[in-house]
Write a protein that holds these residues in place. Structure first.
Motif, PDB file in Angstrom:
ATOM      1  N   GLU A  82       1.164 -33.359   0.384  1.00  0.00           N
ATOM      2  CA  GLU A  82      -0.116 -32.934   0.552  1.00  0.00           C
ATOM      3  C   GLU A  82      -0.824 -33.154  -1.087  1.00  0.00           C
ATOM      4  N   GLU A  83      -2.272 -33.444  -0.827  1.00  0.00           N
ATOM      5  CA  GLU A  83      -2.896 -33.509  -2.313  1.00  0.00           C
ATOM      6  C   GLU A  83      -3.797 -32.069  -2.220  1.00  0.00           C
ATOM      7  N   ASP A  84      -3.818 -31.420  -1.329  1.00  0.00           N
ATOM      8  CA  ASP A  84      -5.079 -30.184  -1.157  1.00  0.00           C
ATOM      9  C   ASP A  84      -4.032 -28.994  -1.512  1.00  0.00           C
ATOM     10  N   ILE A  85      -4.136 -28.493  -2.693  1.00  0.00           N
ATOM     11  CA  ILE A  85      -3.467 -27.299  -3.128  1.00  0.00           C
ATOM     12  C   ILE A  85      -3.251 -26.158  -2.061  1.00  0.00           C
ATOM     13  N   PHE A  86      -4.489 -25.790  -1.439  1.00  0.00           N
ATOM     14  CA  PHE A  86      -4.416 -24.903  -0.197  1.00  0.00           C
ATOM     15  C   PHE A  86      -3.783 -25.295   0.888  1.00  0.00           C
ATOM     16  N   GLU A  87      -3.629 -26.401   1.268  1.00  0.00           N
ATOM     17  CA  GLU A  87      -2.742 -26.882   2.353  1.00  0.00           C
ATOM     18  C   GLU A  87      -1.298 -26.754   2.025  1.00  0.00           C
ATOM     19  N   ILE A  88      -1.214 -27.056   0.725  1.00  0.00           N
ATOM     20  CA  ILE A  88       0.336 -26.994   0.232  1.00  0.00           C
ATOM     21  C   ILE A  88       0.721 -25.472   0.248  1.00  0.00           C
ATOM     22  N   MET A  89      -0.034 -24.560  -0.212  1.00  0.00           N
ATOM     23  CA  MET A  89       0.091 -23.285   0.081  1.00  0.00           C
ATOM     24  C   MET A  89       0.532 -22.748   1.307  1.00  0.00           C
ATOM     25  N   HIS A  90      -0.347 -23.357   2.458  1.00  0.00           N
ATOM     26  CA  HIS A  90      -0.240 -23.089   3.753  1.00  0.00           C
ATOM     27  C   HIS A  90       0.941 -23.425   4.357  1.00  0.00           C
ATOM     28  N   LYS A  91       1.231 -24.796   4.128  1.00  0.00           N
ATOM     29  CA  LYS A  91       2.514 -25.439   4.618  1.00  0.00           C
ATOM     30  C   LYS A  91       3.681 -24.582   3.946  1.00  0.00           C
ATOM     31  N   GLY A  92       3.537 -24.073   2.610  1.00  0.00           N
ATOM     32  CA  GLY A  92       4.604 -23.669   2.062  1.00  0.00           C
ATOM     33  C   GLY A  92       5.034 -22.218   2.722  1.00  0.00           C
ATOM     34  N   LEU A  93       4.220 -21.298   3.120  1.00  0.00           N
ATOM     35  CA  LEU A  93       4.049 -20.400   3.785  1.00  0.00           C
ATOM     36  C   LEU A  93       4.954 -20.642   5.197  1.00  0.00           C
ATOM     37  N   LYS A  94       4.591 -21.586   5.924  1.00  0.00           N
ATOM     38  CA  LYS A  94       5.064 -21.819   7.136  1.00  0.00           C
ATOM     39  C   LYS A  94       6.564 -22.140   6.923  1.00  0.00           C
ATOM     40  N   ALA A  95       6.935 -22.983   6.036  1.00  0.00           N
ATOM     41  CA  ALA A  95       8.474 -23.215   5.711  1.00  0.00           C
ATOM     42  C   ALA A  95       9.076 -22.058   5.253  1.00  0.00           C
ATOM     43  N   LYS A  96       8.377 -21.016   4.423  1.00  0.00           N
ATOM     44  CA  LYS A  96       9.272 -19.920   3.879  1.00  0.00           C
ATOM     45  C   LYS A  96       9.412 -18.730   5.114  1.00  0.00           C
ATOM     46  N   VAL A  97       8.482 -18.759   6.011  1.00  0.00           N
ATOM     47  CA  VAL A  97       8.502 -18.128   7.236  1.00  0.00           C
ATOM     48  C   VAL A  97       9.757 -18.481   8.053  1.00  0.00           C
ATOM     49  N   ALA A  98       9.974 -19.835   8.334  1.00  0.00           N
ATOM     50  CA  ALA A  98      10.934 -20.384   9.187  1.00  0.00           C
ATOM     51  C   ALA A  98      12.230 -20.159   8.354  1.00  0.00           C
ATOM     52  N   LEU A  99      12.274 -20.282   7.178  1.00  0.00           N
ATOM     53  CA  LEU A  99      13.507 -20.050   6.401  1.00  0.00           C
ATOM     54  C   LEU A  99      13.764 -18.465   6.523  1.00  0.00           C
ATOM     55  N   MET A 100      12.922 -17.568   6.372  1.00  0.00           N
ATOM     56  CA  MET A 100      13.195 -16.171   6.433  1.00  0.00           C
ATOM     57  C   MET A 100      13.645 -15.853   8.040  1.00  0.00           C
ATOM     58  N   LYS A 101      13.446 -16.687   9.090  1.00  0.00           N
ATOM     59  CA  LYS A 101      13.645 -16.353  10.573  1.00  0.00           C
ATOM     60  C   LYS A 101      15.481 -16.529  10.489  1.00  0.00           C
ATOM     61  N   LYS A 102      15.777 -17.952   9.733  1.00  0.00           N
ATOM     62  CA  LYS A 102      17.447 -17.989   9.585  1.00  0.00           C
ATOM     63  C   LYS A 102      18.286 -17.185   8.610  1.00  0.00           C
ATOM     64  N   TYR A 103      17.394 -16.905   7.646  1.00  0.00           N
ATOM     65  CA  TYR A 103      18.022 -16.252   6.472  1.00  0.00           C
ATOM     66  C   TYR A 103      17.280 -15.046   6.037  1.00  0.00           C
ATOM     67  N   PRO A 104      17.280 -14.005   6.678  1.00  0.00           N
ATOM     68  CA  PRO A 104      16.223 -12.750   6.722  1.00  0.00           C
ATOM     69  C   PRO A 104      16.201 -12.274   5.207  1.00  0.00           C
ATOM     70  N   ASP A 105      17.502 -12.286   4.596  1.00  0.00           N
ATOM     71  CA  ASP A 105      17.387 -11.660   3.255  1.00  0.00           C
ATOM     72  C   ASP A 105      17.701 -12.626   2.032  1.00  0.00           C
ATOM     73  N   LEU A 106      17.208 -13.918   2.387  1.00  0.00           N
ATOM     74  CA  LEU A 106      17.452 -14.933   1.082  1.00  0.00           C
ATOM     75  C   LEU A 106      16.213 -14.580   0.059  1.00  0.00           C
ATOM     76  N   THR A 107      15.202 -14.428   0.576  1.00  0.00           N
ATOM     77  CA  THR A 107      14.152 -14.035  -0.455  1.00  0.00           C
ATOM     78  C   THR A 107      14.370 -13.036  -1.257  1.00  0.00           C
ATOM     79  N   LEU A 108      14.596 -11.810  -0.847  1.00  0.00           N
ATOM     80  CA  LEU A 108      15.093 -10.467  -1.448  1.00  0.00           C
ATOM     81  C   LEU A 108      16.213 -10.737  -2.380  1.00  0.00           C
ATOM     82  N   PHE A 109      17.162 -11.704  -1.870  1.00  0.00           N
ATOM     83  CA  PHE A 109      18.399 -11.971  -2.738  1.00  0.00           C
ATOM     84  C   PHE A 109      18.092 -12.789  -4.182  1.00  0.00           C
ATOM     85  N   THR A 110      17.207 -13.744  -3.721  1.00  0.00           N
ATOM     86  CA  THR A 110      16.771 -14.542  -4.819  1.00  0.00           C
ATOM     87  C   THR A 110      16.125 -13.753  -5.818  1.00  0.00           C
ATOM     88  N   ILE A 111      15.072 -12.808  -5.537  1.00  0.00           N
ATOM     89  CA  ILE A 111      14.545 -11.777  -6.404  1.00  0.00           C
ATOM     90  C   ILE A 111      15.472 -11.212  -7.188  1.00  0.00           C
TER      91      ILE A 111
END
Length: 203
Positions: A82-111
């Motif tokens: 993507e070249e549109d930063i807002f679309e990058i953010m949107h697709k990034g969110l979709k990616a991370k939501v999918a990630l959290m479905k499979k790895y529920p505690d990954l985000t908190l672990f990383t923080i």
């Protein structure tokens, strides 16, 4: 690390990985009991140490896995195309939501890992997490056209504002127990619309 770990069925590997993410996300490195990780994964402590020589090796594997898996999901969802930063953010969110479905505690672990101070582990943590932070903060600017934004705006600060707000939002939602994907996407679209009003040039 025992390479036999990778020959295990995905279900068993995922159980160990998610058990590690959950336990380490709730405690400091030093106070995270390996026995609890093993019990939650449904295996014995000795079998866990058959695959990982010690607690440190397991912890570093989990961090590297978090980084690699996050990269994989971001690219699979097309963030790098993507070249549109807002679309990058949107697709990034979709990616991370999918990630959290499979790895529920990954985000908190990383923080949690990012702020770990145990001298046994913190140097190794920063070597891994530093590479990820550098990618998130800098690589996506390569295609951004500054002409589309309000004159004189600091693109680095703009991006960090949106990035940290979105990460904080996901972190908050993950702490509430129930994670409504449709609600998350709907609210995030509202956030993007708000950012467009603030940052895009009106001309």
């Amino acid at each position: 690390m025992n390479e036999k770990f990778f020959s295990l069925p995905e279900e068993k590997r995922l159980a160990m990985i998610n058990a590690g993410y959950r336990v380490f996300s709730q405690n400091s490195y030093k106070k995270s009991p390996v026995s609890e990780i093993a019990a939650e994964a449904g295996i014995s402590r000795s079998l866990l140490f058959h695959y990982f020589r010690n607690k440190k090796e397991l912890y570093l594997f989990l961090i590297q896995n978090a980084a690699d898996t996050t990269y994989k999901y971001l690219y699979e969802f097309g963030c790098g195309e993507e070249e549109d930063i807002f679309e990058i953010m949107h697709k990034g969110l979709k990616a991370k939501v999918a990630l959290m479905k499979k790895y529920p505690d990954l985000t908190l672990f990383t923080i949690k890992a990012y702020y770990e101070t145990d001298p046994e582990i913190c140097g190794d943590i920063q070597k891994i997490i530093g590479r990820v932070a550098s990618f998130d903060a800098n690589a996506r600017f390569l295609k951004i056209d500054p002409e589309q934004f309000v004159e004189g705006i600091d693109l680095q600060m703009m991006y960090m504002d949106m990035y940290l707000a979105s990460e904080g939002y996901l972190w908050e939602k993950s702490h509430k127990g129930s994670f409504d994907v449709d609600e998350v996407e709907k609210n995030f679209e509202k956030m993007i619309a708000f950012w467009k009003k603030i940052y895009l040039s009106k001309s």
